[in-house]
Design an enzyme around this catalytic site. Structure first.
Site: not given
Length: 456
Positions: A256-258
């Site tokens: 999700l960060y990416a």
């Protein structure tokens, strides 16, 4: 002899008037009390309304609730600190910090200035004579005391950090009213790949909503600032081509960060296209060094090795070593400053685009991946302590097993060239670490340290 005048009527009249005054006074007091009570009740109801609106109830089964409460912006917080933020003393600090000290110097807003890369970039910019104003919410994703220590360091160099959130529109507007920023170095973000599995909303709030809010303020500024911002090497996701190039596909995020960082790149394209904002995204590759982040492997490996704890060493599912393109902080700072110095002016005015604007994205890495096992071996030599290692298969948590940066575009456009090898960088980190945490006695003196690469 004349009889004395009859004063009884006068006395009675005065008593009657006094009585009337007391009655009227009592009525006025009662009316005032009722009015005060009603006003107090109205204010209390308004406060309850806004607290209910801006602070949703917390539940025990929401692991990110505490973090959300800490960082969530609300109307009341703006109302209360807004008066202080708009005061004469506050404005004086803001102006002093953001005023350049060199001819043709820049005035730069650094978001995330209390963070690792933000603090180093702020110091470098200030040292060369640019005006620097920081913005940070000092959240508790990792130990806030380390962020406060960085803040104290910046304060010694006359860099003021405004404490506030990216989603606080009134605060950002106030900052741009006080200072005509020429540039924004946007480094504030919710970092970390694995934490997204615990608190996904924090990534959307900071990396997407916060970024959009900042761009909204920037687009309406006159003049519009040029913006350099932190993307991430994580955008390469499941890409298997190496070394990673800016021309490679980035539509397969593994975390999700990416995904939020990839979304940031698409949002940057949109604001560049519609509003003429000059935007440069920087894809950082595993930045390390003094004043670093405790959630990074090199940092908590150092801590655990010194405490005699077992460290997990990951291998891929096919028994290959995980490798990272570890990039020393000084090299990243040079890349950030190079991007700022070559950023062209935004072309919009009054929220309207007047012509094509610059849009760029660059890798900032070290160009030489190092296996995590070698990182541990270097730390063992520096700390004079053997690590207790636990080798395990890499879980499916969003991490990718291998990163390798191609930095030819950054070299071509602003001379970016990393010069710090991992052994040298880790030596500087360990020197800072043992000094900061006061554990010098447990580590070899720097002059006698043997490294795996140079032990004979």
């Amino acid at each position: 002899m004349a009889s004395p005048p009859d004063t009884s009527k006068t006395v009675k009249l005065e008593r009657y008037n006094s009585y009337l005054r007391r009655v009227n006074s009592t009525k006025l007091l009662n009316a005032s009390s009722k009015l005060l009570f009603r006003a107090t009740l109205l204010v209390a109801l308004v406060l309850i309304f806004f607290f209910t609106l801006n602070y949703p109830p917390l539940s025990d089964n929401n692991p990110g609730a505490g973090h959300h409460l800490h960082t969530h912006h609300n109307f009341l917080s703006s109302a209360f600190y807004g008066s202080g933020a708009g005061g004469a003393s506050w404005e004086k600090q803001v102006r002093h910090s953001s005023t350049p000290r060199r001819p043709n110097g820049m005035s730069i807003l650094v978001t995330g200035a209390g963070g690792f890369v933000g603090a180093h970039c702020s110091l470098a910019l200030k040292k060369r004579g640019d005006g620097v104003l920081g913005l940070d919410n000092f959240n508790d994703y990792y130990d806030p005391s380390l962020k406060r220590a960085r803040q104290a360091l910046l304060k010694k160099h006359e860099i003021f950090i405004v404490e506030g959130d990216l989603n606080d529109g009134p605060l950002l507007s106030k900052l741009f009213d006080v200072v005509p920023f020429t540039h924004i170095l946007h480094l504030a973000a919710q970092a970390g790949v694995r934490y997204a599995m615990q608190n996904p909303q924090s990534y959307v709030s900071s990396n997407i909503a916060g970024f959009v809010n900042l761009l909204e303020i920037a687009k309406a500024a006159n003049p519009q600032p040029a913006i350099v911002w932190a993307s991430s090497s994580s955008v390469y996701g499941l890409n298997t081509e190496n070394p990673f190039s800016e021309l490679h596909r980035t539509d397969q995020p593994a975390s999700l960060y990416a995904a939020t960082k990839k979304a940031g790149e698409e949002i940057a394209h949109t604001y560049n296209h519609i509003y003429g904002l000059s935007l440069t995204g920087l894809r950082f590759f595993t930045v390390y060094g003094p004043w670093g982040r405790p959630d990074m492997a090199y940092f908590f490996f150092t801590k655990d090795i010194l405490q005699g704890k077992t460290i997990d060493i990951y291998q891929t599912q096919d028994d290959k070593e995980v490798a990272r393109d570890f990039t020393y902080i000084d090299d990243v700072v040079k890349g950030c400053l190079g991007a700022i110095d070559t950023a062209e002016k935004s072309t919009g005015s009054g929220g309207k685009k007047r012509g094509p604007a610059q849009l760029r994205v660059y890798n900032l890495g070290n160009t030489s991946p190092v296996p995590v096992g070698k990182l541990v071996a270097i730390l063992e030599g520096l700390l004079n302590t053997k690590a207790k290692k636990h080798v395990i298969k890499m879980p499916r948590n969003g991490d990718v097993p291998f990163t390798h940066a191609n930095v030819s575009l950054a070299y071509r456009d602003f001379g970016y060239k990393p010069t710090t090898d991992l052994a040298t960088g880790l030596r500087k980190f360990v020197k800072w670490y043992v000094s900061y945490y006061g554990i010098q006695s447990r580590v070899k003196k720097e002059s006698v340290i043997q490294h795996p690469d140079n032990a004979g």
